[in-house]
Design a protein around this motif. Structure first.
Motif, PDB file in Angstrom:
ATOM      1  N   VAL A 139       0.826  -1.210   0.000  1.00 57.54           N
ATOM      2  CA  VAL A 139       0.000   0.000   0.000  1.00 57.54           C
ATOM      3  C   VAL A 139       0.860   1.259   0.000  1.00 57.54           C
ATOM      4  O   VAL A 139       0.549   2.236  -0.700  1.00 57.54           O
ATOM      5  CB  VAL A 139      -0.960  -0.016   1.212  1.00 57.54           C
ATOM      6  CG1 VAL A 139      -1.683   1.319   1.349  1.00 57.54           C
ATOM      7  CG2 VAL A 139      -1.966  -1.158   1.087  1.00 57.54           C
ATOM      8  N   ILE A 140       1.943   1.259   0.762  1.00 59.96           N
ATOM      9  CA  ILE A 140       2.765   2.478   0.849  1.00 59.96           C
ATOM     10  C   ILE A 140       3.705   2.622  -0.349  1.00 59.96           C
ATOM     11  O   ILE A 140       4.316   3.683  -0.526  1.00 59.96           O
ATOM     12  CB  ILE A 140       3.592   2.503   2.148  1.00 59.96           C
ATOM     13  CG1 ILE A 140       4.665   1.401   2.124  1.00 59.96           C
ATOM     14  CG2 ILE A 140       2.696   2.364   3.376  1.00 59.96           C
ATOM     15  CD1 ILE A 140       5.663   1.495   3.246  1.00 59.96           C
ATOM     16  N   ALA A 141       3.826   1.572  -1.181  1.00 64.69           N
ATOM     17  CA  ALA A 141       4.753   1.634  -2.310  1.00 64.69           C
ATOM     18  C   ALA A 141       4.437   2.770  -3.271  1.00 64.69           C
ATOM     19  O   ALA A 141       5.334   3.556  -3.632  1.00 64.69           O
ATOM     20  CB  ALA A 141       4.778   0.286  -3.035  1.00 64.69           C
ATOM     21  N   PRO A 142       3.181   2.935  -3.731  1.00 64.79           N
ATOM     22  CA  PRO A 142       2.917   4.071  -4.640  1.00 64.79           C
ATOM     23  C   PRO A 142       3.060   5.431  -3.955  1.00 64.79           C
ATOM     24  O   PRO A 142       3.394   6.420  -4.619  1.00 64.79           O
ATOM     25  CB  PRO A 142       1.467   3.832  -5.083  1.00 64.79           C
ATOM     26  CG  PRO A 142       0.874   2.958  -4.039  1.00 64.79           C
ATOM     27  CD  PRO A 142       1.977   2.105  -3.541  1.00 64.79           C
ATOM     28  N   VAL A 143       2.837   5.472  -2.635  1.00 69.36           N
ATOM     29  CA  VAL A 143       3.007   6.745  -1.909  1.00 69.36           C
ATOM     30  C   VAL A 143       4.476   7.134  -1.881  1.00 69.36           C
ATOM     31  O   VAL A 143       4.830   8.313  -2.013  1.00 69.36           O
ATOM     32  CB  VAL A 143       2.443   6.622  -0.478  1.00 69.36           C
ATOM     33  CG1 VAL A 143       2.591   7.957   0.272  1.00 69.36           C
ATOM     34  CG2 VAL A 143       0.986   6.187  -0.506  1.00 69.36           C
ATOM     35  N   LEU A 144       5.350   6.136  -1.738  1.00 71.31           N
ATOM     36  CA  LEU A 144       6.783   6.426  -1.731  1.00 71.31           C
ATOM     37  C   LEU A 144       7.263   6.931  -3.085  1.00 71.31           C
ATOM     38  O   LEU A 144       8.216   7.723  -3.165  1.00 71.31           O
ATOM     39  CB  LEU A 144       7.564   5.161  -1.348  1.00 71.31           C
ATOM     40  CG  LEU A 144       7.456   4.711   0.115  1.00 71.31           C
ATOM     41  CD1 LEU A 144       8.206   3.405   0.331  1.00 71.31           C
ATOM     42  CD2 LEU A 144       8.000   5.788   1.060  1.00 71.31           C
ATOM     43  N   LEU A 145       6.604   6.492  -4.162  1.00 68.15           N
ATOM     44  CA  LEU A 145       6.985   6.985  -5.485  1.00 68.15           C
ATOM     45  C   LEU A 145       6.704   8.479  -5.612  1.00 68.15           C
ATOM     46  O   LEU A 145       7.440   9.214  -6.284  1.00 68.15           O
ATOM     47  CB  LEU A 145       6.222   6.217  -6.568  1.00 68.15           C
ATOM     48  CG  LEU A 145       6.578   4.733  -6.733  1.00 68.15           C
ATOM     49  CD1 LEU A 145       5.692   4.096  -7.796  1.00 68.15           C
ATOM     50  CD2 LEU A 145       8.052   4.580  -7.091  1.00 68.15           C
ATOM     51  N   VAL A 146       5.645   8.921  -4.954  1.00 68.42           N
ATOM     52  CA  VAL A 146       5.274  10.342  -5.035  1.00 68.42           C
ATOM     53  C   VAL A 146       6.099  11.181  -4.057  1.00 68.42           C
ATOM     54  O   VAL A 146       6.593  12.256  -4.399  1.00 68.42           O
ATOM     55  CB  VAL A 146       3.767  10.515  -4.752  1.00 68.42           C
ATOM     56  CG1 VAL A 146       3.383  12.000  -4.761  1.00 68.42           C
ATOM     57  CG2 VAL A 146       2.942   9.744  -5.774  1.00 68.42           C
ATOM     58  N   ALA A 147       6.236  10.642  -2.824  1.00 61.56           N
ATOM     59  CA  ALA A 147       6.905  11.426  -1.771  1.00 61.56           C
ATOM     60  C   ALA A 147       8.366  11.045  -1.604  1.00 61.56           C
ATOM     61  O   ALA A 147       8.986  11.380  -0.592  1.00 61.56           O
ATOM     62  CB  ALA A 147       6.171  11.228  -0.444  1.00 61.56           C
TER      63      ALA A 147
ATOM     64  N   VAL B   8       9.480  12.993   4.933  1.00 57.84           N
ATOM     65  CA  VAL B   8       8.164  12.392   4.685  1.00 57.84           C
ATOM     66  C   VAL B   8       8.313  10.933   4.266  1.00 57.84           C
ATOM     67  O   VAL B   8       7.559  10.053   4.716  1.00 57.84           O
ATOM     68  CB  VAL B   8       7.409  13.201   3.613  1.00 57.84           C
ATOM     69  CG1 VAL B   8       6.069  12.524   3.297  1.00 57.84           C
ATOM     70  CG2 VAL B   8       7.189  14.626   4.071  1.00 57.84           C
ATOM     71  N   SER B   9       9.279  10.649   3.415  1.00 59.75           N
ATOM     72  CA  SER B   9       9.510   9.285   2.955  1.00 59.75           C
ATOM     73  C   SER B   9       9.884   8.368   4.114  1.00 59.75           C
ATOM     74  O   SER B   9       9.410   7.226   4.200  1.00 59.75           O
ATOM     75  CB  SER B   9      10.615   9.276   1.902  1.00 59.75           C
ATOM     76  OG  SER B   9      10.913   7.959   1.489  1.00 59.75           O
ATOM     77  N   THR B  10      10.711   8.873   5.035  1.00 56.57           N
ATOM     78  CA  THR B  10      11.119   8.071   6.203  1.00 56.57           C
ATOM     79  C   THR B  10       9.932   7.775   7.107  1.00 56.57           C
ATOM     80  O   THR B  10       9.768   6.643   7.603  1.00 56.57           O
ATOM     81  CB  THR B  10      12.210   8.802   7.006  1.00 56.57           C
ATOM     82  OG1 THR B  10      13.330   9.065   6.154  1.00 56.57           O
ATOM     83  CG2 THR B  10      12.664   7.964   8.188  1.00 56.57           C
TER      84      THR B  10
ATOM     85  N   PHE C  53       5.860   4.035   9.138  1.00 56.06           N
ATOM     86  CA  PHE C  53       4.442   3.733   9.299  1.00 56.06           C
ATOM     87  C   PHE C  53       4.092   2.388   8.659  1.00 56.06           C
ATOM     88  O   PHE C  53       3.360   1.563   9.240  1.00 56.06           O
ATOM     89  CB  PHE C  53       3.604   4.853   8.673  1.00 56.06           C
ATOM     90  CG  PHE C  53       2.132   4.546   8.637  1.00 56.06           C
ATOM     91  CD1 PHE C  53       1.370   4.581   9.803  1.00 56.06           C
ATOM     92  CD2 PHE C  53       1.506   4.217   7.442  1.00 56.06           C
ATOM     93  CE1 PHE C  53       0.016   4.284   9.762  1.00 56.06           C
ATOM     94  CE2 PHE C  53       0.161   3.930   7.395  1.00 56.06           C
ATOM     95  CZ  PHE C  53      -0.594   3.966   8.561  1.00 56.06           C
ATOM     96  N   GLY C  54       4.612   2.145   7.457  1.00 53.22           N
ATOM     97  CA  GLY C  54       4.335   0.887   6.770  1.00 53.22           C
ATOM     98  C   GLY C  54       4.899  -0.313   7.514  1.00 53.22           C
ATOM     99  O   GLY C  54       4.237  -1.356   7.633  1.00 53.22           O
ATOM    100  N   VAL C  55       6.121  -0.175   8.041  1.00 49.97           N
ATOM    101  CA  VAL C  55       6.732  -1.287   8.769  1.00 49.97           C
ATOM    102  C   VAL C  55       5.970  -1.567  10.065  1.00 49.97           C
ATOM    103  O   VAL C  55       5.696  -2.730  10.403  1.00 49.97           O
ATOM    104  CB  VAL C  55       8.218  -0.976   9.056  1.00 49.97           C
ATOM    105  CG1 VAL C  55       8.801  -2.019  10.005  1.00 49.97           C
ATOM    106  CG2 VAL C  55       9.013  -0.948   7.760  1.00 49.97           C
TER     107      VAL C  55
END
Length: 251
Positions: free
Chosen positions: A187-195, A201-203, A208-210
């Protein structure tokens, strides 16, 4: 010479259906045909009899010569008519429900999350792991087989540790829970592509994902039987998902 006496009638008069020998002179006025008899086969059996069907002469000949097995027709086995998903033991509704249980681990939502542990399956977690591997292809292709390896042996490590600590859990249950709990990282994979360009924010998103994935897995695997030993099992689960995330991000 004495005149011939009256002819005695034949001792055996041929009945209808028997062969009669006639002279050649009489045969000129004879004509007719021979019809094959109808043979009826009882399929019902039993004292009350059953349904009778007509059997051809060829069929009768084969049966009399011991080749009746050539005419046998096997009944369709209902086991052979199962759908492919049922043959492979794939329940899409069950998999969808388990995915919702993992993505929404809060008890207040009313999901019976124990079904992920108590009713393990193989195809759902495998699909999640393969999907996570496909997402990871964005950065590096060779991690696909490595992610599957880490899933299998990482789950084995958690299983052995849980049994040493006194937990009542099977390897299939651990394999299913660890596999399904990779969904938060997907779920967080596409968010990381943007941020991804924003380091802070990426950290935070990665943490949060972990935590999300580790909490989903630990809340199902770490039961009350561990008592004060819960941190000894939660910590390796947390490290396992950190490593999964590192395979995706390359960190």
């Amino acid at each position: 010479m004495q005149p011939p006496g009256p002819q005695q009638p034949p001792l055996y008069a041929p009945s209808n259906g028997d062969f009669t020998f006639v002279s050649s002179a009489e045969a000129e006025d004879l004509s007719g045909s021979i019809a094959s008899p109808d043979v009826k086969l009882n399929l019902g059996g039993g004292e009350g009899g059953g349904e009778f069907i007509k059997e051809s002469t060829a069929t009768t000949f084969l049966r009399q010569r011991g080749y009746g097995w050539l005419l046998e027709v096997e009944d369709d086995d209902p086991e052979d008519n199962k759908p492919l998903l049922e043959e492979l033991d794939i329940d899409l509704k069950d998999i969808y429900y388990k995915i919702r249980c993992v993505l929404m681990p809060m008890p207040s939502l009313g999901f019976n999350r124990q079904v992920v542990r108590d009713n393990p399956d193989f195809w759902g977690p495998l699909a999640v792991v393969l999907f996570f591997s496909m997402v990871s292809l964005y950065g590096q292709f060779k991690v696909v087989s490595w992610i599957i390896t880490i899933w299998i042996f990482g789950s084995l490590t958690i299983f052995l540790l849980a049994r040493v600590l006194g937990g009542e859990v099977a390897y299939g249950q651990v394999l299913g829970v660890i596999g399904y709990s990779l969904l938060p990282l997907i779920v967080i994979a596409p968010v990381l592509l943007v941020a991804g360009s924003f380091e802070i924010v990426s950290t935070l998103i990665k943490l949060f994902g972990v935590f999300w994935a580790a909490y989903s897995a630990a809340s199902l695997l770490v039961g009350e039987e561990f008592k004060t030993k819960k941190p000894l099992l939660i910590y390796p689960i947390f490290l396992l998902y950190i490593y999964f995330l590192s395979l995706y991000t390359g960190v």
